[in-house]
Write an enzyme that holds these catalytic residues in place. Structure first.
Site, PDB file in Angstrom:
ATOM      1  N   SER A   1     -31.888 -10.175  -4.146  1.00  0.00           N
ATOM      2  CA  SER A   1     -32.508  -9.825  -2.857  1.00  0.00           C
ATOM      3  C   SER A   1     -31.649  -8.953  -1.954  1.00  0.00           C
ATOM      4  O   SER A   1     -32.164  -8.433  -0.956  1.00  0.00           O
ATOM      5  CB  SER A   1     -32.881 -11.089  -2.093  1.00  0.00           C
ATOM      6  OG  SER A   1     -34.016 -11.668  -2.672  1.00  0.00           O
TER       7      SER A   1
ATOM      8  N   LYS B   1     -33.142  -5.730  -1.260  1.00  0.00           N
ATOM      9  CA  LYS B   1     -34.294  -5.580  -0.356  1.00  0.00           C
ATOM     10  C   LYS B   1     -33.921  -4.794   0.906  1.00  0.00           C
ATOM     11  O   LYS B   1     -34.772  -4.169   1.534  1.00  0.00           O
ATOM     12  CB  LYS B   1     -34.838  -6.961   0.026  1.00  0.00           C
ATOM     13  CG  LYS B   1     -35.451  -7.748  -1.140  1.00  0.00           C
ATOM     14  CD  LYS B   1     -35.738  -9.174  -0.712  1.00  0.00           C
ATOM     15  CE  LYS B   1     -36.395 -10.020  -1.778  1.00  0.00           C
ATOM     16  NZ  LYS B   1     -36.511 -11.444  -1.366  1.00  0.00           N
TER      17      LYS B   1
ATOM     18  N   TYR C   1     -40.422  -3.770  -8.611  1.00  0.00           N
ATOM     19  CA  TYR C   1     -39.739  -4.842  -7.866  1.00  0.00           C
ATOM     20  C   TYR C   1     -38.702  -5.558  -8.751  1.00  0.00           C
ATOM     21  O   TYR C   1     -37.552  -5.756  -8.355  1.00  0.00           O
ATOM     22  CB  TYR C   1     -40.790  -5.830  -7.329  1.00  0.00           C
ATOM     23  CG  TYR C   1     -40.195  -7.051  -6.668  1.00  0.00           C
ATOM     24  CD1 TYR C   1     -39.698  -6.995  -5.365  1.00  0.00           C
ATOM     25  CD2 TYR C   1     -40.112  -8.271  -7.342  1.00  0.00           C
ATOM     26  CE1 TYR C   1     -39.145  -8.113  -4.763  1.00  0.00           C
ATOM     27  CE2 TYR C   1     -39.563  -9.392  -6.747  1.00  0.00           C
ATOM     28  CZ  TYR C   1     -39.084  -9.307  -5.460  1.00  0.00           C
ATOM     29  OH  TYR C   1     -38.514 -10.421  -4.866  1.00  0.00           O
TER      30      TYR C   1
ATOM     31  N   TYR D   1     -33.539 -16.334   4.967  1.00  0.00           N
ATOM     32  CA  TYR D   1     -34.800 -17.080   4.905  1.00  0.00           C
ATOM     33  C   TYR D   1     -34.778 -18.255   5.882  1.00  0.00           C
ATOM     34  O   TYR D   1     -34.452 -18.053   7.049  1.00  0.00           O
ATOM     35  CB  TYR D   1     -35.084 -17.520   3.457  1.00  0.00           C
ATOM     36  CG  TYR D   1     -34.710 -16.446   2.469  1.00  0.00           C
ATOM     37  CD1 TYR D   1     -35.365 -15.218   2.491  1.00  0.00           C
ATOM     38  CD2 TYR D   1     -33.677 -16.614   1.556  1.00  0.00           C
ATOM     39  CE1 TYR D   1     -35.009 -14.206   1.609  1.00  0.00           C
ATOM     40  CE2 TYR D   1     -33.326 -15.604   0.669  1.00  0.00           C
ATOM     41  CZ  TYR D   1     -33.995 -14.410   0.714  1.00  0.00           C
ATOM     42  OH  TYR D   1     -33.639 -13.418  -0.147  1.00  0.00           O
TER      43      TYR D   1
ATOM     44  N   VAL E   1     -30.282 -14.356  -5.058  1.00  0.00           N
ATOM     45  CA  VAL E   1     -30.175 -15.519  -5.943  1.00  0.00           C
ATOM     46  C   VAL E   1     -29.215 -15.304  -7.122  1.00  0.00           C
ATOM     47  O   VAL E   1     -28.974 -16.217  -7.895  1.00  0.00           O
ATOM     48  CB  VAL E   1     -31.545 -16.014  -6.461  1.00  0.00           C
ATOM     49  CG1 VAL E   1     -32.381 -16.589  -5.345  1.00  0.00           C
ATOM     50  CG2 VAL E   1     -32.286 -14.920  -7.214  1.00  0.00           C
TER      51      VAL E   1
HETATM   52  N1  GLU Z   1     -35.921 -11.387  -7.604  1.00  0.00           N
HETATM   53  C1  GLU Z   1     -35.837 -12.623  -6.859  1.00  0.00           C
HETATM   54  C2  GLU Z   1     -37.244 -13.187  -6.660  1.00  0.00           C
HETATM   55  O1  GLU Z   1     -38.160 -12.420  -6.481  1.00  0.00           O
HETATM   56  C3  GLU Z   1     -35.167 -12.364  -5.546  1.00  0.00           C
HETATM   57  C4  GLU Z   1     -34.987 -13.610  -4.715  1.00  0.00           C
HETATM   58  C5  GLU Z   1     -33.651 -13.694  -4.006  1.00  0.00           C
HETATM   59  O2  GLU Z   1     -32.664 -13.103  -4.440  1.00  0.00           O
HETATM   60  O3  GLU Z   1     -33.581 -14.397  -2.964  1.00  0.00           O
HETATM   61  O4  GLU Z   1     -37.435 -14.359  -6.684  1.00  0.00           O
END
Ligand code: GLU
Length: 304
Positions: free
Chosen positions: A63, A66, A188, A240, A258
């Site tokens: 993430s 992102k 994605y 989050y 993650v």
């Molecule tokens: N590719 C992971 C997902 O979509 C990213 C989530 C993360 O790193 O928090 O679940």
């Protein structure tokens, strides 16, 4: 200031703690990563780099990417992007579906999975060859071509992506996904699979500590105003349903992934990245969060 001694003295204390949590179990390629890996890098706006332990080993940034996809979409769309994705903390886990139904397919922010999938949809629609253009964008920022996708991790995530597929289909039903669902999700998963070292991460993100201008290449990546807004979003949404706690304990804008990485920015001063694969119950690196808390406390460096 030489940060190496601070890094090793904090690590020595933290390594006596029980490293709770586990590697990301829902992506098999990430589940098997050596949980004892630990790396840290810090890059100052003056161009000094400090690194500790596994800082030259690549890992999946997940993430953390992102933020970069938001930056690229923000450059393409400008303020219109906020018609498709909000700027409010969600207070829900990164992969939650609950608010999307009530809020008619408009995700709360670009850093929860739903928001990042909308951003991926924007890029798939706006870029001619999105996978190539995205890597070109990263290479432009970092000034070399050292960063790449991991086909194995992207495939592993795709095969177990039940929640993300639910999110994208729900948003499609509300008209907030414009392109083919499979095409958007392939992009994605690809960008989430990007692998970098903590040394590469701090360099790539250094423009956010430097008012939108890369201190390495001296090129403007985003405007000063856009950099400020991206940092504000990281501060409020980057962890989050643990964003408040991260602001409270660490006091820097940041984003976790993650894969066990955390990237944080001290605007005007430095960028720091830490990698430790075991995640806490909220999906954020357990030791990485503790390390950053101890670091900003030790050197008295928080934005508050
Ligand atoms: N590719 C992971 C997902 O979509 C990213 C989530 C993360 O790193 O928090 O679940």
């Amino acid at each position: 200031m030489n940060y190496n001694e601070t890094f090793s003295s904090i690590y020595n204390v933290l390594s006596t703690l029980d490293n709770e949590g586990q590697t990301a179990q829902y992506i098999p390629e990430l589940a098997v990563i050596d949980p004892e890996k630990f790396g840290v890098s810090l890059f100052t706006n003056e161009g000094e780099l400090f690194s500790f332990q596994d800082a030259e080993e690549k890992f999946s940034i997940q993430s953390i990417v992102k933020v970069l996809s938001l930056v690229l979409a923000y450059r393409q769309l400008g303020v219109q992007i906020w018609d498709r994705v909000g700027v409010e903390p969600s207070g829900t886990p990164f992969n939650s579906l609950v608010q999307l139904e009530y809020e008619k397919g408009i995700p709360r922010n670009p850093f929860i999975n739903a928001g990042a999938i909308v951003v991926a949809d924007i890029l798939v629609g706006a870029l001619k060859d999105p996978e190539v253009a995205f890597l070109d964008f990263l290479h432009e920022i970092i000034g070399d071509k050292s960063v790449n996708y991991s086909e194995a991790i992207a495939k592993s995530e795709k095969e177990h992506a039940f929640r993300n597929l639910a999110l994208v289909n729900l948003m499609k039903s509300f008209g907030n996904i414009k392109n083919d669902v499979d095409r958007v999700m392939d992009f994605y998963f690809k960008i989430c699979s990007i692998c970098m070292t903590t040394e590469e991460l701090v360099k790539v993100f250094s423009f956010l500590a430097n008012e939108g201008v890369s201190p390495i290449t001296e090129k403007g990546i985003v405007s000063q105003r856009q950099a400020k807004r991206v940092n504000a979003l990281m501060q409020t949404c980057g962890f989050y349903d643990e964003s408040g706690e991260f602001a409270f304990k660490v006091g820097l804008p940041g984003q976790s992934g993650v894969g066990g990485g955390i990237l944080a920015v001290h605007p005007g001063k430095y960028t720091i990245a830490v990698w430790s694969p075991k995640l806490n119950a909220k999906g954020n690196s357990f030791l990485g969060s503790k390390f950053l808390e101890a670091f900003t406390t030790a050197i008295g460096s928080s934005i508050f």
